[in-house]
Scaffold this active site. Structure first.
Site, PDB file in Angstrom:
ATOM      1  NE  ARG A 114      -3.560  -0.110   2.789  1.00 57.43           N
ATOM      2  CZ  ARG A 114      -4.875  -0.281   2.577  1.00 57.43           C
ATOM      3  NH1 ARG A 114      -5.326  -1.465   2.253  1.00 57.43           N
ATOM      4  NH2 ARG A 114      -5.694   0.722   2.702  1.00 57.43           N
TER       5      ARG A 114
ATOM      6  CE1 TYR B 251      -4.316   7.444  -2.901  1.00 52.48           C
ATOM      7  CE2 TYR B 251      -4.793   6.481  -0.755  1.00 52.48           C
ATOM      8  CZ  TYR B 251      -5.084   7.393  -1.761  1.00 52.48           C
ATOM      9  OH  TYR B 251      -6.142   8.276  -1.610  1.00 52.48           O
TER      10      TYR B 251
ATOM     11  CD  GLU C  47       5.495   6.387   3.220  1.00 52.17           C
ATOM     12  OE1 GLU C  47       5.403   7.625   3.341  1.00 52.17           O
ATOM     13  OE2 GLU C  47       5.791   5.667   4.191  1.00 52.17           O
TER      14      GLU C  47
ATOM     15  CB  VAL D 208     -15.584  -1.222   1.717  1.00 52.04           C
ATOM     16  CG1 VAL D 208     -16.648  -1.986   2.499  1.00 52.04           C
ATOM     17  CG2 VAL D 208     -14.210  -1.467   2.312  1.00 52.04           C
TER      18      VAL D 208
ATOM     19  CB  SER E 237     -17.574   0.060  -5.491  1.00 51.52           C
ATOM     20  OG  SER E 237     -16.257  -0.071  -5.037  1.00 51.52           O
TER      21      SER E 237
ATOM     22  NE  ARG F 214      -7.578   4.599   8.529  1.00 54.29           N
ATOM     23  CZ  ARG F 214      -7.041   4.184   7.382  1.00 54.29           C
ATOM     24  NH1 ARG F 214      -7.608   4.477   6.246  1.00 54.29           N
ATOM     25  NH2 ARG F 214      -5.943   3.477   7.373  1.00 54.29           N
TER      26      ARG F 214
END
Length: 319
Positions: A141, A144, A146, A186, A188, A274
Protein backbone atom coordinates in the site's frame (compact mmCIF):
# COMPACT_ATOMS: atom_id res chain seq x y z
CA UNK A 1 -13.67 32.57 -9.49
CA UNK A 2 -11.81 30.67 -12.18
CA UNK A 3 -10.81 27.36 -10.62
CA UNK A 4 -8.41 24.58 -11.65
CA UNK A 5 -9.37 21.04 -10.65
CA UNK A 6 -6.84 18.28 -11.27
CA UNK A 7 -8.30 14.78 -11.47
CA UNK A 8 -11.61 16.31 -12.52
CA UNK A 9 -12.87 13.14 -14.25
CA UNK A 10 -12.54 11.09 -11.08
CA UNK A 11 -15.19 10.25 -8.52
CA UNK A 12 -14.57 13.15 -6.13
CA UNK A 13 -13.18 15.54 -8.73
CA UNK A 14 -16.34 15.41 -10.83
CA UNK A 15 -18.64 15.93 -7.85
CA UNK A 16 -16.47 18.86 -6.74
CA UNK A 17 -16.77 20.38 -10.21
CA UNK A 18 -20.57 20.16 -10.00
CA UNK A 19 -20.62 21.90 -6.63
CA UNK A 20 -18.24 24.68 -7.66
CA UNK A 21 -20.13 25.31 -10.89
CA UNK A 22 -23.32 25.42 -8.85
CA UNK A 23 -21.78 28.22 -6.79
CA UNK A 24 -21.26 30.33 -9.93
CA UNK A 25 -17.59 29.62 -10.64
CA UNK A 26 -15.91 28.68 -13.91
CA UNK A 27 -13.65 25.65 -14.07
CA UNK A 28 -10.74 24.36 -16.08
CA UNK A 29 -10.53 20.67 -15.32
CA UNK A 30 -7.58 18.45 -16.20
CA UNK A 31 -7.23 14.68 -16.14
CA UNK A 32 -5.15 12.10 -17.99
CA UNK A 33 -8.05 9.61 -17.75
CA UNK A 34 -5.83 6.84 -16.38
CA UNK A 35 -8.47 6.16 -13.72
CA UNK A 36 -11.04 8.89 -14.33
CA UNK A 37 -13.85 8.65 -16.86
CA UNK A 38 -15.39 11.15 -19.25
CA UNK A 39 -18.74 9.56 -18.35
CA UNK A 40 -18.46 11.45 -15.04
CA UNK A 41 -18.40 14.73 -16.99
CA UNK A 42 -20.83 14.05 -19.83
CA UNK A 43 -23.54 16.17 -18.19
CA UNK A 44 -21.17 19.17 -18.44
CA UNK A 45 -20.61 18.83 -22.19
CA UNK A 46 -22.60 21.97 -23.02
CA UNK A 47 -21.67 23.95 -19.90
CA UNK A 48 -19.89 27.12 -21.11
CA UNK A 49 -18.20 27.66 -17.75
CA UNK A 50 -16.50 24.25 -17.85
CA UNK A 51 -13.37 23.53 -19.88
CA UNK A 52 -11.78 20.07 -19.97
CA UNK A 53 -8.17 19.39 -20.92
CA UNK A 54 -6.79 15.88 -21.20
CA UNK A 55 -3.25 16.02 -19.85
CA UNK A 56 -0.89 14.45 -17.33
CA UNK A 57 -0.03 16.86 -14.52
CA UNK A 58 3.30 15.06 -14.02
CA UNK A 59 4.42 17.09 -17.04
CA UNK A 60 4.55 20.86 -16.37
CA UNK A 61 1.48 22.66 -17.75
CA UNK A 62 -0.18 26.06 -17.58
CA UNK A 63 -3.87 26.47 -16.88
CA UNK A 64 -3.79 30.22 -17.32
CA UNK A 65 -4.86 32.60 -14.58
CA UNK A 66 -6.81 30.85 -11.82
CA UNK A 67 -7.97 31.93 -8.37
CA UNK A 68 -8.03 28.51 -6.74
CA UNK A 69 -6.42 25.11 -7.36
CA UNK A 70 -8.08 21.91 -6.10
CA UNK A 71 -5.52 19.12 -6.47
CA UNK A 72 -7.44 15.84 -6.70
CA UNK A 73 -5.32 13.95 -9.25
CA UNK A 74 -4.27 10.50 -8.05
CA UNK A 75 -5.30 6.88 -8.35
CA UNK A 76 -7.25 6.33 -5.14
CA UNK A 77 -8.64 2.79 -5.15
CA UNK A 78 -6.62 -0.31 -4.20
CA UNK A 79 -7.11 -1.79 -7.67
CA UNK A 80 -5.85 1.36 -9.39
CA UNK A 81 -2.87 2.25 -7.23
CA UNK A 82 -1.75 -1.38 -7.17
CA UNK A 83 -1.82 -1.41 -10.98
CA UNK A 84 -0.29 2.07 -11.32
CA UNK A 85 2.16 2.11 -8.43
CA UNK A 86 4.94 4.18 -9.98
CA UNK A 87 2.43 6.55 -11.57
CA UNK A 88 0.78 7.04 -8.16
CA UNK A 89 4.11 8.04 -6.64
CA UNK A 90 4.79 10.36 -9.57
CA UNK A 91 1.48 12.23 -9.33
CA UNK A 92 1.96 12.62 -5.59
CA UNK A 93 5.37 14.19 -6.14
CA UNK A 94 5.93 15.72 -9.61
CA UNK A 95 2.22 16.18 -10.27
CA UNK A 96 1.54 17.91 -6.96
CA UNK A 97 4.58 20.14 -7.46
CA UNK A 98 3.39 21.19 -10.92
CA UNK A 99 -0.04 22.06 -9.49
CA UNK A 100 1.61 24.03 -6.69
CA UNK A 101 3.71 25.92 -9.23
CA UNK A 102 0.50 27.12 -10.89
CA UNK A 103 -0.84 28.36 -7.56
CA UNK A 104 2.49 30.07 -6.90
CA UNK A 105 2.59 31.68 -10.35
CA UNK A 106 -0.91 33.12 -10.22
CA UNK A 107 -1.22 33.78 -6.49
CA UNK A 108 -4.03 31.23 -6.28
CA UNK A 109 -5.26 29.47 -3.18
CA UNK A 110 -4.53 25.75 -3.09
CA UNK A 111 -6.38 22.79 -1.58
CA UNK A 112 -4.83 19.33 -1.68
CA UNK A 113 -6.81 16.10 -1.39
CA UNK A 114 -4.94 13.98 1.14
CA UNK A 115 -6.19 10.83 2.81
CA UNK A 116 -6.80 8.94 6.01
CA UNK A 117 -4.20 6.50 4.67
CA UNK A 118 -1.61 8.92 6.08
CA UNK A 119 -2.47 7.31 9.43
CA UNK A 120 -1.74 3.79 8.13
CA UNK A 121 -2.82 1.08 10.58
CA UNK A 122 -3.32 3.53 13.44
CA UNK A 123 -2.27 3.05 17.03
CA UNK A 124 -4.40 6.06 18.04
CA UNK A 125 -8.18 5.79 17.88
CA UNK A 126 -10.06 7.77 16.73
CA UNK A 127 -7.48 9.51 14.56
CA UNK A 128 -6.67 13.16 15.24
CA UNK A 129 -4.76 15.38 12.86
CA UNK A 130 -1.72 15.60 15.15
CA UNK A 131 -1.18 11.81 15.01
CA UNK A 132 1.82 11.01 12.77
CA UNK A 133 0.61 7.59 11.70
CA UNK A 134 1.82 4.00 11.51
CA UNK A 135 2.66 3.35 7.86
CA UNK A 136 4.74 0.61 6.23
CA UNK A 137 6.91 2.63 3.80
CA UNK A 138 7.73 -0.36 1.57
CA UNK A 139 4.55 -2.46 1.75
CA UNK A 140 2.07 -3.02 -1.10
CA UNK A 141 0.00 0.00 0.00
CA UNK A 142 3.05 2.26 0.30
CA UNK A 143 2.81 3.61 -3.25
CA UNK A 144 -0.41 5.37 -2.26
CA UNK A 145 0.27 6.02 1.43
CA UNK A 146 3.70 7.51 0.91
CA UNK A 147 2.68 9.47 -2.18
CA UNK A 148 0.04 11.22 -0.08
CA UNK A 149 2.37 11.72 2.88
CA UNK A 150 5.01 13.24 0.60
CA UNK A 151 2.36 15.46 -0.98
CA UNK A 152 1.46 16.82 2.44
CA UNK A 153 5.14 17.62 3.09
CA UNK A 154 5.44 19.29 -0.32
CA UNK A 155 2.28 21.36 0.10
CA UNK A 156 3.44 22.45 3.54
CA UNK A 157 6.87 23.37 2.15
CA UNK A 158 5.32 25.59 -0.55
CA UNK A 159 3.35 27.34 2.17
CA UNK A 160 6.36 27.68 4.45
CA UNK A 161 8.98 28.73 1.88
CA UNK A 162 6.92 30.39 -0.87
CA UNK A 163 3.89 31.66 1.08
CA UNK A 164 1.44 29.74 -1.13
CA UNK A 165 -1.99 29.84 0.54
CA UNK A 166 -2.55 26.11 1.07
CA UNK A 167 -5.00 23.70 2.71
CA UNK A 168 -4.82 19.95 3.37
CA UNK A 169 -7.96 17.81 3.62
CA UNK A 170 -7.60 14.25 4.90
CA UNK A 171 -10.43 12.36 3.25
CA UNK A 172 -11.84 9.20 4.82
CA UNK A 173 -13.76 6.45 2.99
CA UNK A 174 -16.21 8.18 0.66
CA UNK A 175 -18.88 6.57 -1.51
CA UNK A 176 -21.73 7.45 -3.83
CA UNK A 177 -22.61 7.66 -7.52
CA UNK A 178 -19.65 7.61 -9.96
CA UNK A 179 -17.55 5.18 -7.97
CA UNK A 180 -16.08 2.64 -10.37
CA UNK A 181 -17.86 -0.66 -10.03
CA UNK A 182 -14.63 -2.69 -10.00
CA UNK A 183 -12.30 -0.41 -8.07
CA UNK A 184 -11.83 -2.64 -5.03
CA UNK A 185 -13.35 -0.25 -2.48
CA UNK A 186 -15.61 -1.63 0.22
CA UNK A 187 -18.95 -0.08 -0.81
CA UNK A 188 -18.57 -0.62 -4.55
CA UNK A 189 -17.43 -4.22 -4.04
CA UNK A 190 -20.34 -5.10 -1.77
CA UNK A 191 -23.05 -3.32 -3.76
CA UNK A 192 -21.97 -4.79 -7.10
CA UNK A 193 -21.66 -8.28 -5.65
CA UNK A 194 -25.08 -8.02 -4.03
CA UNK A 195 -26.75 -6.73 -7.19
CA UNK A 196 -25.22 -9.53 -9.24
CA UNK A 197 -26.25 -12.15 -6.71
CA UNK A 198 -22.63 -13.04 -5.96
CA UNK A 199 -21.11 -13.80 -2.57
CA UNK A 200 -20.01 -10.73 -0.63
CA UNK A 201 -16.27 -10.93 0.00
CA UNK A 202 -15.23 -10.00 3.53
CA UNK A 203 -11.53 -10.04 4.37
CA UNK A 204 -10.37 -11.42 7.70
CA UNK A 205 -13.17 -11.74 10.25
CA UNK A 206 -14.76 -8.50 9.09
CA UNK A 207 -14.13 -6.84 12.44
CA UNK A 208 -11.84 -4.17 11.00
CA UNK A 209 -13.59 -0.80 10.98
CA UNK A 210 -14.14 2.02 8.49
CA UNK A 211 -16.03 5.32 8.49
CA UNK A 212 -18.15 5.82 5.38
CA UNK A 213 -19.01 9.33 4.23
CA UNK A 214 -21.56 9.99 1.47
CA UNK A 215 -20.11 12.06 -1.36
CA UNK A 216 -22.34 15.14 -0.95
CA UNK A 217 -21.33 15.41 2.71
CA UNK A 218 -17.67 15.00 1.77
CA UNK A 219 -17.81 17.71 -0.88
CA UNK A 220 -19.57 20.06 1.54
CA UNK A 221 -16.75 19.52 4.03
CA UNK A 222 -14.08 20.10 1.40
CA UNK A 223 -15.71 23.37 0.36
CA UNK A 224 -16.03 24.37 4.00
CA UNK A 225 -12.30 23.92 4.49
CA UNK A 226 -11.56 25.79 1.25
CA UNK A 227 -13.10 28.94 2.73
CA UNK A 228 -10.92 28.91 5.86
CA UNK A 229 -7.35 30.06 6.40
CA UNK A 230 -6.28 26.75 7.98
CA UNK A 231 -2.99 25.43 6.57
CA UNK A 232 -2.59 22.31 8.69
CA UNK A 233 -4.39 19.03 7.89
CA UNK A 234 -8.10 18.69 8.63
CA UNK A 235 -10.02 15.41 8.81
CA UNK A 236 -13.19 15.34 6.71
CA UNK A 237 -15.01 12.05 7.15
CA UNK A 238 -17.94 10.42 8.90
CA UNK A 239 -17.15 9.78 12.60
CA UNK A 240 -19.63 6.89 12.76
CA UNK A 241 -17.54 3.71 12.83
CA UNK A 242 -18.73 0.53 11.08
CA UNK A 243 -17.20 -2.92 10.99
CA UNK A 244 -16.76 -4.31 7.49
CA UNK A 245 -19.11 -7.17 8.38
CA UNK A 246 -21.87 -4.79 9.51
CA UNK A 247 -21.39 -2.79 6.31
CA UNK A 248 -21.88 -5.98 4.28
CA UNK A 249 -25.09 -6.71 6.19
CA UNK A 250 -26.33 -3.15 5.53
CA UNK A 251 -25.75 -3.64 1.81
CA UNK A 252 -27.70 -6.90 1.85
CA UNK A 253 -30.55 -5.10 3.61
CA UNK A 254 -30.87 -2.20 1.18
CA UNK A 255 -30.48 -4.36 -1.94
CA UNK A 256 -32.72 -7.15 -0.72
CA UNK A 257 -30.08 -9.56 -1.99
CA UNK A 258 -29.90 -13.14 -0.81
CA UNK A 259 -26.14 -13.26 -1.41
CA UNK A 260 -24.00 -15.02 1.16
CA UNK A 261 -21.06 -13.52 3.02
CA UNK A 262 -17.77 -15.36 2.48
CA UNK A 263 -14.46 -14.78 4.22
CA UNK A 264 -11.03 -14.41 2.59
CA UNK A 265 -7.57 -13.83 4.12
CA UNK A 266 -6.82 -10.27 5.23
CA UNK A 267 -4.63 -8.31 2.76
CA UNK A 268 -1.16 -7.16 3.84
CA UNK A 269 -1.18 -3.94 5.90
CA UNK A 270 -4.97 -3.64 5.81
CA UNK A 271 -5.84 -1.11 8.57
CA UNK A 272 -7.66 -2.65 11.51
CA UNK A 273 -9.33 0.63 12.55
CA UNK A 274 -10.31 3.81 10.80
CA UNK A 275 -12.36 6.58 12.41
CA UNK A 276 -11.85 10.35 12.12
CA UNK A 277 -11.96 12.78 14.97
CA UNK A 278 -13.70 15.71 13.25
CA UNK A 279 -13.56 18.15 16.17
CA UNK A 280 -11.34 20.45 14.14
CA UNK A 281 -13.74 20.58 11.17
CA UNK A 282 -16.66 21.25 13.51
CA UNK A 283 -14.76 24.10 15.16
CA UNK A 284 -13.33 25.70 12.02
CA UNK A 285 -16.31 25.60 9.68
CA UNK A 286 -19.19 23.95 11.52
CA UNK A 287 -19.20 20.81 9.42
CA UNK A 288 -20.41 17.33 10.12
CA UNK A 289 -22.02 14.72 7.84
CA UNK A 290 -25.79 14.45 7.62
CA UNK A 291 -26.42 11.27 5.62
CA UNK A 292 -26.35 7.94 7.46
CA UNK A 293 -24.99 4.81 5.81
CA UNK A 294 -28.30 3.16 4.97
CA UNK A 295 -29.65 6.34 3.35
CA UNK A 296 -26.41 6.81 1.43
CA UNK A 297 -26.47 3.23 0.19
CA UNK A 298 -29.99 3.69 -1.12
CA UNK A 299 -28.91 6.89 -2.90
CA UNK A 300 -26.00 4.98 -4.45
CA UNK A 301 -27.92 1.90 -5.50
CA UNK A 302 -29.51 3.17 -8.73
CA UNK A 303 -26.16 4.33 -10.05
CA UNK A 304 -24.58 0.92 -9.67
CA UNK A 305 -27.59 -0.79 -11.19
CA UNK A 306 -27.26 1.47 -14.23
CA UNK A 307 -23.60 0.53 -14.67
CA UNK A 308 -24.25 -3.18 -14.76
CA UNK A 309 -25.64 -5.24 -17.60
CA UNK A 310 -29.39 -5.47 -16.98
CA UNK A 311 -29.38 -9.18 -17.78
CA UNK A 312 -26.98 -9.94 -14.97
CA UNK A 313 -28.73 -7.97 -12.25
CA UNK A 314 -31.73 -9.59 -10.49
CA UNK A 315 -34.66 -7.31 -9.71
CA UNK A 316 -33.89 -6.93 -6.02
CA UNK A 317 -34.89 -3.38 -5.12
CA UNK A 318 -38.21 -3.26 -3.36
CA UNK A 319 -38.13 -6.95 -2.61
Amino acid sequence: MRILITGVAGFLGSHLADALLGNGNSIVGVDNLSTGSLDNLKHLKNEPRFEFRELDICTPFDSGQVDYVFNFASPASPVDYSRLGVETLAVGSSGTRNALEIAKKYGAKFLHASTSECYGDPNVHPQTEDYWGNVNPIGPRSVYDEAKRFSEALVTAYHRYYAVDTRLVRIFNTYGPRLQKNDGRVISNFVVQALKGEDLTVYGKGDQTRSFCYVSDEVEGILGLSRTDEHLPVNVGNPNEWTILDCAKAVLKVTGSESKIVYHPLPVDDPTQRQPDISKARRLFGWEPKIDLETGLRLTLDYFRSTLDAETVPNLVGK
